[in-house]
Design an enzyme around this catalytic site. Structure first.
Site: not given
Length: 295
Positions: A61, A170
């Site tokens: 990202h 994550e």
């Protein structure tokens, strides 16, 4: 048999025994034995009775508000204090969104990396996947919009389906940036999102997808071993959804996920991967992956 990366396609893994590279000093995405993406794709081994082969695109990202805060305060203060809060006067980072810089980063990646890749291959990925976190949803939208705008086979109004994998997130725990907002909030904001190219992004969630985050804990930060186990289960979930003909695969995710995926694939490490960057791996997938179950 286990999942494994196949060497000989990219500078990040030129041969067995390679020790890894620093992506700030070397182009980890460089094609080392092929002139272009089309030639590389045709050089991927053919599927066999026991093994299938995939071209997996792993997109980190763009810069989120938590990434900007780390730059502002430094990693030591971030880990000790700021990561436990939900934001500061510059922005909120609970399930962080992209900063304006982050959006610019992934738009450039779309135009400079993904668009040439898709043009040379003559196709979009067969299947799109994403982490459920908001920064990844925004990254998918912003990075693939320049590609969709140039894809004549997909007229405006076409629905682009992207499958969410909850386990490919994550590192879990403690840091609020890694806590998912309520599912209904994300759906209200991003479901059937209209891109600037005129396409509609539809997020596909599993049935009974949990409203609240059931993975994140406030008092335990996931260890590397714990994350690798979770990531491997996420990879099994991803590959189990693919047919033998679906070979070109996109996953929009996180730096920690990418590093964990590489470890699980026995791929050399790629150090210092910046926000908005892309890693590509040719993966050998055992055909009996579905029979392996969860670890």
């Amino acid at each position: 048999m286990s999942l494994r990366a196949v060497p000989g396609y990219f500078a990040a893994y030129p041969s067995e025994g390679f020790q890894g590279l620093d992506s700030t000093k070397y182009d980890h995405l460089e094609l080392i034995n092929h002139k272009n993406w089309k030639e590389l794709y045709h050089a991927i081994p053919r599927n066999t009775k026991n093994r299938h082969y995939k071209l997996l695109i792993l997109a980190r990202h763009g810069q989120g508000y938590h990434n900007a805060a780390i730059l502002r305060y430094g990693m030591e203060k971030w880990d000790a204090y700021w990561s436990l809060l939900s934001g500061d006067e510059h922005g909120e980072w609970l399930d962080s969104k992209l900063t304006p810089l982050g959006k610019d980063q992934v738009r450039r990646t779309g135009s400079n990396v993904l668009l040439p890749m898709a043009k040379q291959l003559g196709m979009l990925p067969h299947v799109f996947f994403s982490s459920p976190m908001r920064r990844c949803l925004e990254t998918f939208i912003e990075s693939w919009t320049p590609v969709l705008a140039e894809t004549q086979e997909l007229p405006a109004g076409t629905k682009i389906s992207t499958r969410i994998i909850e386990g490919l997130r994550e590192t879990l725990g403690s840091h609020t940036c890694d806590k998912r907002v309520a599912h209904s909030m994300a759906v209200d904001e991003y479901q059937d999102f209209s891109t600037e190219s005129g396409h509609t992004v539809h997020w596909q969630y599993v049935p009974d997808y949990p409203e609240d985050d059931e993975l994140w804990l406030p008092d335990h930060r996931e260890t590397c071993a714990e994350m690798d186990k979770r990531t491997l289960n996420g990879l099994f979930e991803l590959f189990n959804q693919l047919s033998s003909e679906e070979k070109f695969i996109s996953l929009t995710c996180h730096s920690g996920v990418i590093q964990s995926v590489l470890r699980n694939l026995q791929h050399p490490p790629i150090y210092n991967l910046d926000t908005g960057k892309v890693v590509a791996v040719v993966v050998e997938v055992p055909v009996n992956t579905a029979d392996r179950g969860r670890l």
